[in-house]
Design a protein around this motif. Structure first.
Motif, short mmCIF file in Angstrom:
data_model
loop_
_atom_site.label_atom_id
_atom_site.label_comp_id
_atom_site.label_asym_id
_atom_site.label_seq_id
_atom_site.Cartn_x
_atom_site.Cartn_y
_atom_site.Cartn_z
N TRP A 116 -52.06 -7.01 -35.08
CA TRP A 116 -53.11 -8.05 -35.10
C TRP A 116 -54.49 -7.42 -35.23
O TRP A 116 -55.33 -7.87 -36.00
N LEU A 117 -54.70 -6.35 -34.43
CA LEU A 117 -56.04 -5.74 -34.45
C LEU A 117 -56.34 -5.14 -35.82
O LEU A 117 -57.46 -5.22 -36.30
N SER A 118 -55.31 -4.59 -36.46
CA SER A 118 -55.62 -4.01 -37.77
C SER A 118 -55.88 -5.12 -38.78
O SER A 118 -56.71 -5.00 -39.67
N ALA A 119 -55.20 -6.28 -38.62
CA ALA A 119 -55.48 -7.40 -39.53
C ALA A 119 -56.91 -7.91 -39.34
O ALA A 119 -57.52 -8.44 -40.25
N CYS A 120 -57.45 -7.74 -38.13
CA CYS A 120 -58.81 -8.24 -37.84
C CYS A 120 -59.82 -7.10 -37.86
O CYS A 120 -60.87 -7.20 -37.23
N ALA A 121 -59.52 -6.01 -38.56
CA ALA A 121 -60.35 -4.81 -38.45
C ALA A 121 -61.80 -5.07 -38.84
O ALA A 121 -62.72 -4.59 -38.17
N ASP A 122 -62.02 -5.86 -39.89
CA ASP A 122 -63.41 -6.13 -40.31
C ASP A 122 -64.20 -6.78 -39.17
O ASP A 122 -65.33 -6.42 -38.89
N LEU A 123 -63.56 -7.75 -38.53
CA LEU A 123 -64.23 -8.48 -37.47
C LEU A 123 -64.48 -7.57 -36.26
O LEU A 123 -65.57 -7.57 -35.68
N GLU A 124 -63.48 -6.77 -35.93
CA GLU A 124 -63.61 -5.88 -34.78
C GLU A 124 -64.77 -4.90 -35.02
O GLU A 124 -65.57 -4.62 -34.14
N ASP A 125 -64.83 -4.41 -36.27
CA ASP A 125 -65.87 -3.48 -36.64
C ASP A 125 -67.25 -4.12 -36.46
O ASP A 125 -68.18 -3.56 -35.91
N LEU A 126 -67.33 -5.39 -36.91
CA LEU A 126 -68.60 -6.10 -36.82
C LEU A 126 -69.01 -6.31 -35.35
O LEU A 126 -70.16 -6.11 -34.98
N VAL A 127 -68.04 -6.68 -34.52
CA VAL A 127 -68.35 -6.91 -33.11
C VAL A 127 -68.93 -5.64 -32.49
O VAL A 127 -69.89 -5.67 -31.73
N SER A 128 -68.37 -4.48 -32.90
CA SER A 128 -68.84 -3.25 -32.28
C SER A 128 -70.23 -2.85 -32.80
O SER A 128 -70.94 -2.09 -32.18
N HIS A 129 -70.62 -3.40 -33.98
CA HIS A 129 -71.93 -3.04 -34.52
C HIS A 129 -73.02 -4.07 -34.22
O HIS A 129 -74.19 -3.79 -34.33
N HIS A 130 -72.60 -5.28 -33.95
CA HIS A 130 -73.60 -6.35 -33.89
C HIS A 130 -73.77 -6.80 -32.46
O HIS A 130 -72.85 -7.34 -31.85
N HIS A 131 -74.97 -6.56 -31.91
CA HIS A 131 -75.17 -6.75 -30.48
C HIS A 131 -74.97 -8.19 -30.02
O HIS A 131 -74.71 -8.43 -28.87
N LEU A 132 -75.12 -9.13 -30.92
CA LEU A 132 -75.12 -10.50 -30.43
C LEU A 132 -73.79 -11.21 -30.54
O LEU A 132 -73.65 -12.31 -30.03
N LEU A 133 -72.80 -10.61 -31.18
CA LEU A 133 -71.52 -11.29 -31.20
C LEU A 133 -70.99 -11.21 -29.78
O LEU A 133 -71.04 -10.17 -29.14
N ASP A 134 -70.53 -12.35 -29.26
CA ASP A 134 -70.02 -12.38 -27.91
C ASP A 134 -71.14 -12.19 -26.88
O ASP A 134 -70.89 -11.75 -25.75
N ALA A 135 -72.36 -12.51 -27.26
CA ALA A 135 -73.51 -12.22 -26.40
C ALA A 135 -73.58 -13.18 -25.21
O ALA A 135 -73.13 -14.32 -25.30
N THR A 136 -74.17 -12.72 -24.12
CA THR A 136 -74.48 -13.61 -23.00
C THR A 136 -75.92 -14.07 -23.16
O THR A 136 -76.83 -13.26 -23.27
N ILE A 137 -76.10 -15.37 -23.17
CA ILE A 137 -77.45 -15.92 -23.30
C ILE A 137 -77.94 -16.25 -21.88
O ILE A 137 -77.32 -17.03 -21.17
N GLU A 138 -79.03 -15.61 -21.50
CA GLU A 138 -79.47 -15.69 -20.10
C GLU A 138 -80.33 -16.92 -19.85
O GLU A 138 -80.40 -17.42 -18.72
N GLU A 139 -80.99 -17.39 -20.89
CA GLU A 139 -82.03 -18.40 -20.67
C GLU A 139 -82.35 -19.04 -22.02
O GLU A 139 -82.21 -18.38 -23.05
N ILE A 140 -82.77 -20.30 -22.01
CA ILE A 140 -83.24 -20.90 -23.26
C ILE A 140 -84.61 -21.53 -23.03
O ILE A 140 -84.96 -21.90 -21.91
N ASP A 141 -85.36 -21.63 -24.11
CA ASP A 141 -86.65 -22.32 -24.06
C ASP A 141 -86.76 -23.04 -25.39
O ASP A 141 -87.11 -22.43 -26.40
N GLY A 142 -86.43 -24.34 -25.41
CA GLY A 142 -86.28 -25.02 -26.69
C GLY A 142 -85.21 -24.29 -27.49
O GLY A 142 -84.15 -23.96 -26.96
N ARG A 143 -85.51 -23.98 -28.75
CA ARG A 143 -84.53 -23.27 -29.57
C ARG A 143 -84.77 -21.75 -29.53
O ARG A 143 -84.32 -21.05 -30.43
#
Ligand code: PLP
Length: 419
Positions: free
Chosen positions: A18-45
């Motif tokens: 499964w992980l190898s089938a999703c390799a592109d996505l896994e790679d992106l998650v490891s490079h992109h800080h905001l995938l799966d990010a925790t949002i601490e606070e909002i102010d409007g948008r």
């Protein structure tokens, strides 16, 4: 034993595959800080992730009702009356809020009847198998993943699943000739979640009516945004946000429309608009009606109040939405950048010239303070790898100005796919 999916010992097992089938996505998650990010606070948008404030162009809350004072202030009275959560599955007990919403929704859509369930994912998984029975499903190649999952469930119940080329009625017609087994169901998105464009519904509907097939449309992104056209409309999105079927001037003959409140209405609730006989059938066959926990009272309340806001101010909100989206589309045109969007609706996908630049482009936009959805392969075809900008009525004009400046800097640094 510690399990390591990447270890030689684990290779060949199901998780490693499964992980190898999703390799592109896994790679992106490891490079992109905001995938799966925790949002601490909002102010409007604007959203804060760690120490960084970003402008959110990844929200599907198109009408901005999540931040609307009229909606927010109305909810506590519903909680006082109904508690936070009804607990019963719908079959066991329906707080009066459900029939109230169904009655208003049926009127808004101009549909024969409607039934509410918690999410579209529930609806596709349970209703598509019922409608398809042991017949044939024709599914658009770019239909949403949750529709595909419903089709796979239907196949488990004996249906045959056939895929047709995206938004191509001629391809569908050929397949209808080749696969006569009834009942026949044609599944597609309404306003497409990646291209932002509506399908050629009048042609599909005409085909279904002459071939005794039923068209099943998922209008998650159109409902609340587009609606019936007339001279008093405040924008080309039309009036009342009653969905893509009404927007294209069509009727519900041979059509089942599904849609959600989780986007334009910012609530956890979804619907199926169908004839009353079908509603009765779904009530006794669809597991989410029989067994699933219900939507929270705050969601039911925000839908009821949201429907009220839609009647009084919805067309003004849609005019804002259209104007802000138009600025972005005009700017891309000025930059000579291609977008899949030819509808003007508020989903603007921007492909990169080189798919391998995706993580770099994502980081660049983050550094500019812009949060968008990355469109990665295999979620989109390779030539469409890029990012999706979504606009809501709660994004300010100043925020759009900042986005346009960031896009200009991005285009200088990382080539966008040209027109
Ligand atoms: C086209 C489409 N259908 C269905 C869904 C799922 O909706 P829900 O959250 O109601 O399950 C989404 C959400 O991303 C969507 O974009």
């Amino acid at each position: 034993m510690t399990y390591s999916p990447r270890s030689g010992a684990a290779s060949g097992n199901w998780l490693a595959r499964w992980l190898s089938a999703c390799a592109d996505l896994e790679d992106l998650v490891s490079h992109h800080h905001l995938l799966d990010a925790t949002i601490e606070e909002i102010d409007g948008r604007r959203i804060r992730v760690g120490e960084r404030w970003l402008i959110d162009f990844a929200s599907c809350n198109y009408l901005g009702l999540d931040l609307d004072r009229e909606v927010i202030e109305a909810i506590p009275a519903y909680l006082d009356r109904w508690g936070t959560h009804p607990s019963w599955s719908r079959m066991l007990g329906n707080p009066a809020l459900y029939p109230q919403i169904e009655a208003r929704l049926t009127g808004l859509l101009g549909a024969p009847d409607s039934l509410l369930l918690p999410t579209l994912t529930h609806i596709h998984a349970s209703v598509i198998p019922v409608l398809a029975s042991d017949g044939t499903i024709f599914v658009d190649s770019r239909a949403h993943k949750t529709i595909w999952d419903g089709c796979v469930a239907a196949r488990g119940h004996g249906a045959t699943v056939v895929r047709y080329a995206h938004d191509d009625p001629e391809a569908l017609e050929r397949l209808l000739r080749r696969h006569p087994k009834p009942p026949r169901l044609v599944c597609m998105d309404g306003v497409n979640s990646m291209t932002g464009n509506p399908p050629r519904l009048p042609e599909f509907f005409a085909l279904a009516r002459t071939n005794d097939a039923l068209v099943y449309v998922d209008d998650a992104h159109g409902f609340g945004v587009v609606g019936e056209r007339d001279r008093s409309e405040t924008s080309p999105y039309g009036r009342r946000g009653n969905g893509v079927v009404r927007h294209l001037g069509e009727s519900y003959d041979h059509v089942v429309l599904t849609g959600g409140f989780s986007k334009a209405y910012s609530s956890l609730l979804a619907f199926i608009a169908c004839p009353p006989e079908l509603k009765r059938l779904i009530k006794v066959t669809a597991p989410p009606y029989l067994y699933s926990g219900p939507s929270p009272v705050a969601s039911l309340a925000s839908v009821l109040v949201g429907l009220q806001v839609n009647e009084t101010r919805g067309d003004d909100l849609r005019a804002i939405l259209w104007a802000r989206t138009r600025r972005i589309l005009d700017h891309l045109e000025k930059l000579g950048a291609f977008t899949l969007n030819h509808s003007g609706f508020p989903i603007v996908e921007v492909p990169l010239a080189d798919a391998d630049d995706l993580a770099k482009a994502g980081r660049f936009l983050l550094d500019q303070g812009i949060y968008v959805t990355l469109a990665f392969y295999p979620g989109v075809p390779r030539e469409e790898v890029g990012f999706r900008i979504q606009v809501t009525a709660a994004n300010t004009d100043d925020e759009v100005t900042e986005l346009l400046a960031a896009l200009e800097r991005l285009a200088d640094a990382i080539p966008l796919r040209p027109v």
